[in-house]
Design a protein around this motif. Structure first.
Motif, PDB file in Angstrom:
ATOM      1  N   PRO A  70       0.814  -1.228   0.000  1.00 45.19           N
ATOM      2  CA  PRO A  70       0.000   0.000   0.000  1.00 45.19           C
ATOM      3  C   PRO A  70       0.846   1.275   0.000  1.00 45.19           C
ATOM      4  N   GLY A  71       1.651   1.432  -1.007  1.00 48.32           N
ATOM      5  CA  GLY A  71       2.488   2.633  -1.095  1.00 48.32           C
ATOM      6  C   GLY A  71       3.210   2.681  -2.426  1.00 48.32           C
ATOM      7  N   VAL A  72       3.985   3.730  -2.602  1.00 45.43           N
ATOM      8  CA  VAL A  72       4.716   3.919  -3.860  1.00 45.43           C
ATOM      9  C   VAL A  72       5.942   3.006  -3.879  1.00 45.43           C
ATOM     10  N   ILE A  73       6.066   2.214  -4.943  1.00 45.82           N
ATOM     11  CA  ILE A  73       7.275   1.401  -5.142  1.00 45.82           C
ATOM     12  C   ILE A  73       7.907   1.876  -6.447  1.00 45.82           C
ATOM     13  N   GLN A  74       9.051   2.521  -6.310  1.00 40.23           N
ATOM     14  CA  GLN A  74       9.709   3.009  -7.522  1.00 40.23           C
ATOM     15  C   GLN A  74      10.959   2.170  -7.743  1.00 40.23           C
ATOM     16  N   HIS A  75      10.979   1.432  -8.834  1.00 43.30           N
ATOM     17  CA  HIS A  75      12.117   0.540  -9.133  1.00 43.30           C
ATOM     18  C   HIS A  75      12.470  -0.286  -7.896  1.00 43.30           C
ATOM     19  N   SER A  76      11.498  -0.929  -7.339  1.00 41.97           N
ATOM     20  CA  SER A  76      11.623  -1.848  -6.181  1.00 41.97           C
ATOM     21  C   SER A  76      11.827  -1.162  -4.831  1.00 41.97           C
ATOM     22  N   VAL A  77      12.023   0.143  -4.823  1.00 44.23           N
ATOM     23  CA  VAL A  77      12.268   0.826  -3.545  1.00 44.23           C
ATOM     24  C   VAL A  77      10.988   1.534  -3.085  1.00 44.23           C
ATOM     25  N   VAL A  78      10.624   1.311  -1.817  1.00 46.95           N
ATOM     26  CA  VAL A  78       9.431   1.975  -1.271  1.00 46.95           C
ATOM     27  C   VAL A  78       9.776   3.448  -1.034  1.00 46.95           C
ATOM     28  N   ARG A  79       8.954   4.322  -1.604  1.00 49.33           N
ATOM     29  CA  ARG A  79       9.228   5.758  -1.485  1.00 49.33           C
ATOM     30  C   ARG A  79       8.256   6.466  -0.558  1.00 49.33           C
ATOM     31  N   PHE A  80       7.062   5.872  -0.387  1.00 52.43           N
ATOM     32  CA  PHE A  80       6.003   6.554   0.346  1.00 52.43           C
ATOM     33  C   PHE A  80       5.002   5.498   0.785  1.00 52.43           C
ATOM     34  N   ALA A  81       4.663   5.476   2.069  1.00 53.10           N
ATOM     35  CA  ALA A  81       3.719   4.457   2.552  1.00 53.10           C
ATOM     36  C   ALA A  81       3.021   5.003   3.788  1.00 53.10           C
ATOM     37  N   PRO A  82       2.077   5.937   3.581  1.00 56.88           N
ATOM     38  CA  PRO A  82       1.496   6.649   4.716  1.00 56.88           C
ATOM     39  C   PRO A  82       0.736   5.766   5.702  1.00 56.88           C
ATOM     40  N   ASN A  83       0.293   4.579   5.251  1.00 56.88           N
ATOM     41  CA  ASN A  83      -0.467   3.727   6.169  1.00 56.88           C
ATOM     42  C   ASN A  83       0.330   2.523   6.676  1.00 56.88           C
ATOM     43  N   MET A  84       1.640   2.580   6.517  1.00 55.91           N
ATOM     44  CA  MET A  84       2.505   1.504   7.014  1.00 55.91           C
ATOM     45  C   MET A  84       3.558   2.117   7.932  1.00 55.91           C
ATOM     46  N   ASP A  85       4.390   1.267   8.534  1.00 58.76           N
ATOM     47  CA  ASP A  85       5.422   1.812   9.412  1.00 58.76           C
ATOM     48  C   ASP A  85       6.404   2.668   8.587  1.00 58.76           C
ATOM     49  N   PRO A  86       6.785   3.839   9.116  1.00 55.00           N
ATOM     50  CA  PRO A  86       7.669   4.740   8.351  1.00 55.00           C
ATOM     51  C   PRO A  86       9.026   4.125   7.997  1.00 55.00           C
ATOM     52  N   SER A  87       9.409   3.044   8.714  1.00 47.16           N
ATOM     53  CA  SER A  87      10.713   2.446   8.416  1.00 47.16           C
ATOM     54  C   SER A  87      10.755   1.782   7.028  1.00 47.16           C
TER      55      SER A  87
END
Ligand code: BGC
Length: 272
Positions: A70-87
């Motif tokens: 549930p967040g932005v995955i750019q080239h396999s890297v999580v960039r933004f996930a407001p509803n998950m742990d910030p880590s």
């Protein structure tokens, strides 16, 4: 499609769900299995939980595995996930999943997966033109599908409406949080989808997420120029889209490998 079955895993803020998907029909090939999303939902705790649900289905080495996030995955890297742990931010999700599951998987934004699933098997089946899908859940996920191609990470659930992030009043979670009845919530949806129409001019709008089951309670209250319909795969769209996305990605990778090896053997025979 050469793979007949693929496994789809849908990571959400509250639950992690998985099922094998029959890629010919888009239907689950076995009952869905669900565990609660561990809290805090860190890369390690989620990685472990995903490995547990995957193991439940004992996929063969060849079964493609697709996982939504549930967040932005750019080239396999999580960039933004407001509803998950910030880590999660800055973490390579493919590496995490490989470490826990022990093999390659295909990862994709949850709403993009739902959009792909609806295009292949659901409310947008075979539909050319511009299709906009919004999943109304804890947050608002969006997918933009143009002539069958998903444009990744559109994040239009965070459009600013009335000076606020649209998720604040138009997500399904907002109904409970703000104690809104269907009429009040529909007014927020009206503003949100009018803004989407104004900016994107879609040919079709699809509303997904668990609340799409209760579409009779709010879709008839909206006045839009664009046809707006409930998702057909309901809450299964993420799993189905993830599974199909993984199978497509595997086929593309296999075809690229074949082409490269044909090229190199051609080159070798030329030399000698
Ligand atoms: C995230 C999206 C996600 C959506 C639904 C939003 O808050 O920014 O990436 O698709 O929630 O989970």
């Amino acid at each position: 499609m050469s793979h007949h079955i693929a496994l789809g895993v849908d990571i959400g803020g509250t639950g992690i769900k998985a099922a094998p998907v029959n890629l010919k029909t888009g239907e689950f090939a076995a009952d869905r299995y669900r565990v609660l999303t561990p809290q805090p939902a860190t890369p390690d705790s989620v990685g472990k939980a995903v490995a547990q649900v995957v193991a439940k289905f004992e996929p063969t080495k060849k079964t493609p595995i697709g996982i939504t996030f549930p967040g932005v995955i750019q080239h396999s890297v999580v960039r933004f996930a407001p509803n998950m742990d910030p880590s999660w931010v800055g973490v390579n999700i493919d590496d995490v999943m490989r470490d826990y599951i022990g093999r390659e998987v295909h990862t994709i934004n949850d709403a993009d997966a739902a959009g792909f699933g609806e295009y292949l098997y659901g409310a947008a089946h075979g539909r050319d033109g511009v299709v906009f899908l919004a999943t109304l859940g804890t947050g608002i996920g969006t997918a933009l599908i143009v002539d069958g191609e998903v444009m990744p990470n559109t994040e239009l659930g965070h459009l600013i409406v009335d000076g606020l992030d649209a998720e604040e009043y138009s997500a399904e979670s907002a109904r409970e949080r703000h104690g809104l009845d269907w009429d009040q919530w529909a007014k927020h949806l009206q503003k949100y989808f009018s803004e989407i129409e104004r900016l994107l001019w879609p040919d079709l709008i699809i509303v997904g997420g668990g609340v799409s089951k209760a579409h009779d309670m709010f879709l008839p209250k909206l006045t839009l120029r664009t046809p707006i319909v409930p998702a057909e795969l309901l809450n299964g769209a993420g799993i189905v889209g993830a599974a199909a996305g993984a199978a497509h990605a595997k086929e593309r990778a296999d075809a690229a490998k074949k082409k490269a090896s044909a090229k190199s053997s051609k080159g070798a025979s030329k030399k000698f």
